[in-house]
Design a protein around this motif. Structure first.
Motif, mmCIF file in Angstrom:
data_model
loop_
_atom_site.group_PDB
_atom_site.id
_atom_site.type_symbol
_atom_site.label_atom_id
_atom_site.label_comp_id
_atom_site.label_asym_id
_atom_site.label_seq_id
_atom_site.Cartn_x
_atom_site.Cartn_y
_atom_site.Cartn_z
ATOM 1 N N ALA A 1 0.572 -1.418 0.054
ATOM 2 C CA ALA A 1 0.356 0.074 0.127
ATOM 3 C C ALA A 1 0.617 0.936 -0.211
ATOM 4 N N TYR A 2 2.120 1.238 1.019
ATOM 5 C CA TYR A 2 2.224 2.342 0.976
ATOM 6 C C TYR A 2 3.545 2.470 0.058
ATOM 7 N N TYR A 3 3.907 1.753 -0.838
ATOM 8 C CA TYR A 3 4.441 1.326 -2.206
ATOM 9 C C TYR A 3 4.499 2.143 -3.488
ATOM 10 N N TYR A 4 2.303 1.378 -4.016
ATOM 11 C CA TYR A 4 1.695 2.556 -4.650
ATOM 12 C C TYR A 4 1.165 3.817 -4.118
ATOM 13 N N LEU A 5 1.387 3.675 -2.742
ATOM 14 C CA LEU A 5 1.227 5.624 -2.025
ATOM 15 C C LEU A 5 1.836 6.942 -3.233
ATOM 16 N N LEU A 6 4.060 5.986 -2.532
ATOM 17 C CA LEU A 6 4.681 6.741 -3.006
ATOM 18 C C LEU A 6 4.648 6.734 -4.257
ATOM 19 N N THR A 7 4.758 6.099 -4.685
ATOM 20 C CA THR A 7 4.803 5.661 -6.484
ATOM 21 C C THR A 7 3.679 6.676 -7.047
ATOM 22 N N GLY A 8 2.965 6.665 -6.908
ATOM 23 C CA GLY A 8 1.307 7.595 -7.264
ATOM 24 C C GLY A 8 1.826 9.388 -7.082
ATOM 25 N N MET A 9 2.454 9.230 -5.582
ATOM 26 C CA MET A 9 2.886 10.430 -5.133
ATOM 27 C C MET A 9 3.705 10.952 -6.778
ATOM 28 N N ILE A 10 4.875 9.361 -6.989
ATOM 29 C CA ILE A 10 5.884 10.840 -7.562
ATOM 30 C C ILE A 10 5.163 10.780 -9.293
ATOM 31 N N GLU A 11 4.123 9.794 -9.125
ATOM 32 C CA GLU A 11 4.022 10.124 -10.891
ATOM 33 C C GLU A 11 2.845 11.549 -10.952
ATOM 34 N N SER A 12 2.456 11.480 -9.747
ATOM 35 C CA SER A 12 1.857 13.075 -9.610
ATOM 36 C C SER A 12 2.666 14.035 -9.960
ATOM 37 N N GLN A 13 3.499 14.405 -9.482
ATOM 38 C CA GLN A 13 4.243 15.035 -9.530
ATOM 39 C C GLN A 13 4.871 15.287 -11.493
ATOM 40 N N THR A 14 4.581 14.276 -11.863
ATOM 41 C CA THR A 14 5.604 13.888 -12.883
ATOM 42 C C THR A 14 4.187 14.518 -14.265
ATOM 43 N N GLY A 15 3.350 13.877 -14.146
ATOM 44 C CA GLY A 15 1.848 13.319 -14.848
ATOM 45 C C GLY A 15 1.054 12.940 -14.123
ATOM 46 N N ILE A 16 0.022 12.806 -14.130
ATOM 47 C CA ILE A 16 -1.494 12.652 -13.561
ATOM 48 C C ILE A 16 -2.078 11.420 -14.530
ATOM 49 N N GLY A 17 -1.550 11.557 -15.700
ATOM 50 C CA GLY A 17 -2.419 10.234 -16.362
ATOM 51 C C GLY A 17 -1.757 8.870 -15.490
ATOM 52 N N LYS A 18 -0.672 8.450 -15.211
ATOM 53 C CA LYS A 18 -0.642 7.404 -14.849
ATOM 54 C C LYS A 18 -1.146 7.415 -13.052
ATOM 55 N N ALA A 19 -1.330 8.338 -12.343
ATOM 56 C CA ALA A 19 -0.813 8.650 -11.007
ATOM 57 C C ALA A 19 -2.355 7.686 -10.583
ATOM 58 N N GLU A 20 -3.326 8.586 -10.733
ATOM 59 C CA GLU A 20 -4.966 8.113 -10.283
ATOM 60 C C GLU A 20 -5.445 6.490 -10.450
ATOM 61 N N PRO A 21 -4.760 6.267 -11.014
ATOM 62 C CA PRO A 21 -5.117 4.649 -10.617
ATOM 63 C C PRO A 21 -3.804 3.804 -9.213
ATOM 64 N N ILE A 22 -2.357 4.125 -8.754
ATOM 65 C CA ILE A 22 -1.896 4.383 -8.381
ATOM 66 C C ILE A 22 -2.166 4.484 -7.541
ATOM 67 N N LEU A 23 -2.909 5.290 -7.496
ATOM 68 C CA LEU A 23 -3.026 6.630 -5.567
ATOM 69 C C LEU A 23 -5.039 5.106 -5.266
ATOM 70 N N LYS A 24 -5.128 5.386 -5.932
ATOM 71 C CA LYS A 24 -6.627 4.174 -5.832
ATOM 72 C C LYS A 24 -6.479 3.131 -5.265
ATOM 73 N N LYS A 25 -5.692 2.722 -5.842
ATOM 74 C CA LYS A 25 -4.442 0.928 -6.197
ATOM 75 C C LYS A 25 -4.176 0.864 -4.416
ATOM 76 N N ALA A 26 -3.205 1.885 -3.859
ATOM 77 C CA ALA A 26 -3.035 2.124 -2.985
ATOM 78 C C ALA A 26 -4.033 1.829 -1.989
#
Length: 165
Positions: A69-94
Motif C-alpha cells: 500500500a505504501y509502495y503504491y502511495l509513494l509511486t502515485g505521489m511521484i507520478e502525480s508530480q510528473t504527470g497525472i495520467g498514471k497517478a490516479e489508478p495507482i493512488l486508488k490502488k494504494a
C-alpha cells in the motif's frame, strides 16, 4: 547460538545475538527501500525516490500488504508530480490495498482531489476534500486543502466552463 551463550553464562553475547537475529525479521516488516524512497521524496529528490522504488523487483510478490500500500502511495505521489495520467489508478490502488494511518489515507485522497480537479471533475474533488478534512484530525493538510479550494473557485462551475469554450 544466543541460547547457547546464555547457558554458558555469556549474557552480553546472548543479547547481541538476539539483536543480530532480529535484524532480518525487522527488515521483513519494514522494507528499507520504501523508507529510503520516502526520505528522498520528503527531500524533494523525485528521481532518487523513483529509482529506489523501481529497484524493488516484483512488489506484489515480495512485499507484505501494508508495504505494498505504501509502495503504491509513494509511486502515485511521484507520478502525480510528473504527470497525472498514471497517478490516479495507482493512488486508488494504494487506498484499496489498505493504508494503515488515517493521515496517509488523507494524503492519498488529497492527491486524488487535485487530479480530479485537473481533469475537470469538480464534484469528485469536493467529495474527496470532505474526506480529507474528516481523516486529517491534526490539521496537517489544511494549507493544501485551502489551496485546492482556491483552485476550484478559479475553475468555476461546469456550466461556466461550457460557456467559455
Amino acid at each position: 547460538w544466543a541460547i547457547y551463550q546464555f547457558i554458558k553464562g555469556n549474557i552480553g553475547n546472548g543479547i547481541f545475538f538476539i539483536f543480530l537475529a532480529g535484524l532480518p525479521l525487522l527488515s521483513y516488516f519494514r522494507n528499507e527501500r520504501i523508507i529510503i524512497a520516502l526520505w528522498h521524496l520528503r527531500s524533494s529528490k523525485l528521481d532518487k525516490a523513483a529509482k529506489m522504488l523501481k529497484s524493488i523487483k516484483n512488489p506484489e510478490g515480495s512485499l507484505i500488504r501494508s508495504q505494498l500500500a505504501y509502495y503504491y502511495l509513494l509511486t502515485g505521489m511521484i507520478e502525480s508530480q510528473t504527470g497525472i495520467g498514471k497517478a490516479e489508478p495507482i493512488l486508488k490502488k494504494a487506498l484499496a490495498t489498505g493504508l494503515r494511518l488515517k493521515q496517509d489515507q488523507a494524503l492519498a485522497k488529497l492527491n486524488l482531489a487535485g487530479i480530479a480537479l485537473a481533469k475537470g471533475r469538480k464534484n469528485e474533488a469536493t467529495m474527496l476534500l470532505t474526506e480529507v478534512k474528516r481523516l486529517d484530525e491534526k490539521g496537517v493538510l489544511d494549507e493544501q486543502v485551502k489551496y485546492i479550494k482556491q483552485q476550484m473557485k478559479r475553475v468555476g462551475s461546469p456550466q461556466q466552463m461550457g460557456r467559455r469554450f
